[in-house]
Design a protein around this motif. Structure first.
Motif, PDB file in Angstrom:
ATOM      1  N   TYR A 222       3.010  -2.741 -68.655  1.00  0.00           N
ATOM      2  CA  TYR A 222       4.024  -2.751 -69.640  1.00  0.00           C
ATOM      3  C   TYR A 222       4.277  -1.075 -70.183  1.00  0.00           C
ATOM      4  N   LEU A 235       9.187  -4.042 -68.942  1.00  0.00           N
ATOM      5  CA  LEU A 235       7.984  -4.581 -67.976  1.00  0.00           C
ATOM      6  C   LEU A 235       8.199  -3.689 -66.632  1.00  0.00           C
ATOM      7  N   ARG A 301       6.122  -9.021 -62.331  1.00  0.00           N
ATOM      8  CA  ARG A 301       7.059  -9.625 -63.180  1.00  0.00           C
ATOM      9  C   ARG A 301       6.500 -10.938 -63.772  1.00  0.00           C
ATOM     10  N   LEU A 304       3.306 -10.333 -65.836  1.00  0.00           N
ATOM     11  CA  LEU A 304       3.719  -9.606 -67.172  1.00  0.00           C
ATOM     12  C   LEU A 304       4.492 -10.793 -68.002  1.00  0.00           C
ATOM     13  N   GLN A 305       5.199 -11.612 -67.724  1.00  0.00           N
ATOM     14  CA  GLN A 305       5.776 -12.640 -68.183  1.00  0.00           C
ATOM     15  C   GLN A 305       5.068 -13.818 -68.888  1.00  0.00           C
ATOM     16  N   LYS A 308       2.462 -12.231 -71.982  1.00  0.00           N
ATOM     17  CA  LYS A 308       3.086 -11.802 -73.067  1.00  0.00           C
ATOM     18  C   LYS A 308       2.477 -12.866 -74.242  1.00  0.00           C
TER      19      LYS A 308
END
Length: 308
Positions: A222, A235, A301, A304-305, A308
């Motif tokens: 992040y 991101l 990606r 990280l998604q 969250k």
């Protein structure tokens, strides 16, 4: 947050603080416990030291800090600290006896009302002063003291040493469990070789001098842009290491921010290390490197998604 880099001439409105005192390298859960206790006794302040005393006494020991002064200040501000006393650790401070430190620094200089420290805290010339000494010496100055117990995670004492080891192993999850937050590197964006831009992945380069670095390799991260017109949360994927593909050997942190366009030179970033993806590699061609970079970004990606 008001920051003082001295212990003399403190403004009257910042005297009377209830301070947590220590080095606070990493601002881990143990540190946060000490800070939360201090917050119960008055306006919250921090007494810490810059540079770290270990750097002063053993400059040859090599990089060991989990965070620089900027990252520490950013983290402390998020915890509600109102006043940060970042005392210069030099020959003058190092030579003060425990008695002189309490009288000249805490009482006369900073005018604190309460001090909270960990039960293993030592202070004064030669680290001769113990936490028990702090209690008795502060009592003579009308300053109350709270000694905080050590904090554990899964029956293990939290320490900066254990966090360093987890990061060296690329174990960002264990490090984050002890820190209470993702491990971060904060700093200004500097000019690099601009190779990432040529490859289609423009990166923000940051100096990592003086820090204990996580395991070399590629990370899902992040990225918080802290200053400038494009402040915000992004991101990204970051490479930490020496870039063997290009024959370099000085550690460097370069971060590619997803869905970002603009110039970040001179702006301040905070990079959170969420998951280690792979080690550094030397590829047979630039095409192979670019293919791998696309795969790294796709994987980052997704991670990280989900995080969250």
């Amino acid at each position: 947050m008001q920051v003082y880099q001295h212990w003399q001439g403190v403004s009257p409105e910042h005297r009377g603080a209830s301070v947590a005192m220590g080095n606070f390298d990493g601002v881990h859960l143990g540190h946060q416990h000490v800070i939360s206790l201090a917050a119960q006794h008055g306006p919250l302040g921090i007494v810490t030291f810059e540079p770290h005393p270990r750097s002063y006494f053993a400059p040859q020991s090599g990089p060991f800090r989990l965070m620089n002064a900027e990252a520490r200040a950013n983290r402390l501000a998020k915890l509600g600290v109102q006043t940060l006393f970042e005392l210069p650790f030099d020959a003058t401070l190092a030579s003060l006896s425990p008695e002189a430190f309490v009288t000249q620094v805490l009482a006369e200089g900073l005018g604190v009302s309460h001090v909270t420290v960990g039960a293993d805290f030592c202070f004064g010339m030669g680290r001769k002063g113990t936490a028990a000494d702090l209690v008795s010496l502060c009592a003579t100055q009308g300053i109350t003291v709270h000694l905080a117990d050590l904090v554990q995670v899964e029956n293990t004492d939290i320490s900066s040493t254990r966090i360093r080891q987890a990061l060296s192993d690329g174990d960002t999850k264990t490090a984050s469990q002890m820190l209470g937050h993702w491990h971060r590197i904060d700093g200004a964006v500097i000019h690099g070789e601009k190779r990432g831009r040529q490859l289609g992945f423009p990166t923000a380069n940051m100096d990592v001098t003086g820090l204990h670095l996580p395991r070399n390799g590629v990370y899902a991260v992040y990225a918080d842009v802290l200053t400038g017109p494009q402040k915000g949360h992004y991101l990204g994927a970051a490479n930490l290491g020496t870039r063997p593909m290009f024959g370099e050997n000085r550690p460097n942190l370069e971060t590619f921010l997803f869905d970002f366009k603009g110039d970040l030179y001179g702006q301040h970033l905070s990079i959170a290390f969420v998951e280690w993806l792979r080690g550094e590699e030397k590829f047979d061609s630039l095409e192979a490197l670019i293919t791998q970079m696309h795969a790294d970004c796709d994987r980052a990606r997704t991670i990280l998604q989900a995080a969250k």
